[in-house]
Design an enzyme around this catalytic site. Structure first.
Site, PDB file in Angstrom:
ATOM      1  N   ILE A 155       0.889  -1.226  -0.019  1.00 56.43           N
ATOM      2  CA  ILE A 155       0.048  -0.027   0.084  1.00 56.43           C
ATOM      3  C   ILE A 155       0.822   1.327  -0.085  1.00 56.43           C
ATOM      4  CG2 ILE A 155      -1.807   1.274   1.361  1.00 56.43           C
ATOM      5  CD1 ILE A 155      -2.635  -1.183   2.374  1.00 56.43           C
ATOM      6  N   ASP A 174      11.253   3.050   5.645  1.00 54.63           N
ATOM      7  CA  ASP A 174      10.887   1.586   6.169  1.00 54.63           C
ATOM      8  C   ASP A 174      12.244   0.838   6.373  1.00 54.63           C
ATOM      9  OD1 ASP A 174       9.948  -1.133   6.140  1.00 54.63           O
ATOM     10  OD2 ASP A 174       8.260  -0.445   4.680  1.00 54.63           O
ATOM     11  N   CYS A 205       1.893   1.689   7.613  1.00 53.76           N
ATOM     12  CA  CYS A 205       2.986   0.196   8.265  1.00 53.76           C
ATOM     13  C   CYS A 205       1.907  -0.262   9.410  1.00 53.76           C
ATOM     14  CB  CYS A 205       4.090   1.049   9.126  1.00 53.76           C
ATOM     15  SG  CYS A 205       3.592   2.274  10.346  1.00 53.76           S
ATOM     16  N   PRO A 206       2.136  -1.478   9.419  1.00 56.36           N
ATOM     17  CA  PRO A 206       1.572  -2.357  10.227  1.00 56.36           C
ATOM     18  C   PRO A 206       1.514  -2.083  11.617  1.00 56.36           C
ATOM     19  CG  PRO A 206       3.664  -3.427   9.704  1.00 56.36           C
ATOM     20  CD  PRO A 206       3.389  -2.411   9.017  1.00 56.36           C
ATOM     21  N   THR A 232      -4.446   5.923   7.253  1.00 52.94           N
ATOM     22  CA  THR A 232      -5.373   4.631   6.698  1.00 52.94           C
ATOM     23  C   THR A 232      -4.962   3.501   6.855  1.00 52.94           C
ATOM     24  OG1 THR A 232      -4.037   5.157   4.512  1.00 52.94           O
ATOM     25  CG2 THR A 232      -6.069   6.559   4.617  1.00 52.94           C
ATOM     26  N   SER A 233      -3.952   3.246   7.985  1.00 55.48           N
ATOM     27  CA  SER A 233      -3.522   2.046   8.237  1.00 55.48           C
ATOM     28  C   SER A 233      -4.116   1.448   9.619  1.00 55.48           C
ATOM     29  CB  SER A 233      -1.918   1.976   8.395  1.00 55.48           C
ATOM     30  OG  SER A 233      -1.317   0.852   8.638  1.00 55.48           O
ATOM     31  N   ARG A 234      -3.602   1.666  10.667  1.00 55.74           N
ATOM     32  CA  ARG A 234      -4.479   1.228  11.914  1.00 55.74           C
ATOM     33  C   ARG A 234      -4.352   2.146  12.791  1.00 55.74           C
ATOM     34  NH1 ARG A 234      -6.060  -2.156   9.493  1.00 55.74           N
ATOM     35  NH2 ARG A 234      -5.811  -4.312   9.346  1.00 55.74           N
ATOM     36  N   ASP A 258      -8.888   7.390   8.566  1.00 60.93           N
ATOM     37  CA  ASP A 258      -9.706   6.523   8.092  1.00 60.93           C
ATOM     38  C   ASP A 258      -9.928   5.461   9.223  1.00 60.93           C
ATOM     39  OD1 ASP A 258     -11.603   5.302   5.903  1.00 60.93           O
ATOM     40  OD2 ASP A 258      -9.986   3.667   5.988  1.00 60.93           O
ATOM     41  N   GLU A 263     -12.096   2.361  17.341  1.00 58.38           N
ATOM     42  CA  GLU A 263     -13.054   2.223  16.312  1.00 58.38           C
ATOM     43  C   GLU A 263     -14.020   0.991  16.412  1.00 58.38           C
ATOM     44  OE1 GLU A 263     -11.473   0.085  12.412  1.00 58.38           O
ATOM     45  OE2 GLU A 263     -10.237   1.914  12.751  1.00 58.38           O
ATOM     46  N   HIS A 295     -13.192   3.826   8.089  1.00 61.17           N
ATOM     47  CA  HIS A 295     -12.672   2.677   7.721  1.00 61.17           C
ATOM     48  C   HIS A 295     -12.833   2.154   6.244  1.00 61.17           C
ATOM     49  CE1 HIS A 295      -9.847  -0.776   9.645  1.00 61.17           C
ATOM     50  NE2 HIS A 295      -9.581  -0.886   8.354  1.00 61.17           N
TER      51      HIS A 295
END
Length: 332
Positions: A155, A174, A205-206, A232-234, A258, A263, A295
């Site tokens: 992504i 990264d 990133c995760p 927009t990840s976590r 997002d 959430e 989300h």
């Protein structure tokens, strides 16, 4: 094989029923999220299919194993809500969807940037009220601005390419560098340099222990004044209280999210007739320079088709004891 779905919506049923025509599994759908409160719904099930806000801790997994469940299929890329050590101990096989239309999420991140910048959401409402004035709608060119991308997996790489297409200077951070991105002129730098030089920072990133609250009071102070922050990840990548302080001090000029740390109590539900007791999200939404979507970055036709096909294919591989075509799809 019987598969029981949790956190399912009408669109899940539509796309999974269509994909299931070549597998002929028995599919059972529940709209409620998976957690200790609904374990009595699980009967004679070979697999459960869960989503981002379902709870698969040791207690839930132990119950699933006792009920004869053999497989857990996450119909998403993230798996921070699954206790993998407990699953391994219990002999449960776990899969995920590691790469589903990365462009879907990347394009949504860019849509949030353009919306916040050019204020198209406000312009839309103004014009509908016959207000054609431009006061308060001024934005800035993305051309030659510096956009920082934290995390250049599928992504993040897709987003970096989109940002490069706008003529921006793109910085990336990264652990593993992507040579294709470097060949396109995207610069890998330290996280500190990225934060200090970027006009826009986008998170891809995760969520893990090392990235939890990656954006905090300290990292915000390293950013440029009036920075735009996109996630927009976590949700757990951001310390929401620290971001609110950054917005109040005007150090953060724009925020687009997002995802949200709490959430699971809000997103994917219609709460329009409910009093929301989460004061933090209410405070966030009170800022005129904050954009919240629920989300939906993954929510494209192409992505849902890939999620359904990949999830059912993984379960078929489990059942037939076949090798996985994409080894990243299997967690244990």
């Amino acid at each position: 094989m019987k598969i029981t779905f949790f956190s399912s919506k009408p669109y899940d049923k539509e796309f999974f029923d269509k994909a299931n025509k070549k597998f002929n599994f028995e599919l059972d759908y529940f709209e409620t999220h998976l957690g200790p409160h609904v374990l009595n719904l699980i009967e004679n099930t070979d697999a459960v299919c869960a989503f981002v806000n379902d709870k698969l801790d040791a207690e839930v997994l132990e119950f699933l194993a006792k009920k004869g469940v053999k497989y857990v299929a996450m119909r998403c890329a993230g798996f921070n809500n699954v206790d993998l050590e407990a699953a391994k101990r219990l002999g449960l096989r776990v899969s995920r969807v590691p790469a589903y239309s990365p462009e879907a999420v990347a394009e949504h991140a860019m849509a949030m940037i353009l919306t916040l910048n050019r204020k198209t959401h406000k312009a839309y409402n103004r014009v509908r009220e016959q207000n054609f004035a431009l006061n308060g709608l001024m934005g800035f060119n993305l051309y030659q601005k510096t956009i920082g991308v934290i995390g250049t997996g599928n992504i993040g790489a897709a987003f970096a390419k989109i940002a490069k297409g706008f003529g921006a200077r793109v910085l990336a951070y990264d652990i593993t560098e992507n040579q294709e991105l470097k060949d396109l002129g995207i610069e890998y730098v330290s996280q500190q340099q990225l934060l200090s030089e970027s006009d826009i920072v986008s998170l891809h990133c995760p969520l893990m222990e090392a990235t939890h609250h990656l954006i905090n009071e300290n990292s915000i102070q390293k950013m440029k004044p009036d920075v735009m922050l996109i996630n927009t990840s976590r949700g757990g990548l951001i310390d929401t209280k620290a971001v609110i302080n950054g917005l109040k001090s005007k150090h953060i000029g724009y925020l687009g999210i997002d995802v949200y740390e709490q959430e699971d109590k809000l997103f994917f539900r219609d709460l329009s007739h409910t009093i929301i007791e989460d004061d933090t999200i209410q405070r966030l939404m009170s800022f005129p320079n904050v954009l919240v979507t629920a989300h939906q970055a993954f929510f494209t036709q192409e992505a849902l088709e890939q999620i359904a096909n990949s999830t059912l294919s993984s379960l078929s591989h489990f059942e037939k004891k076949e090798e996985f075509e994409n080894p990243n799809a299997i967690l244990i």
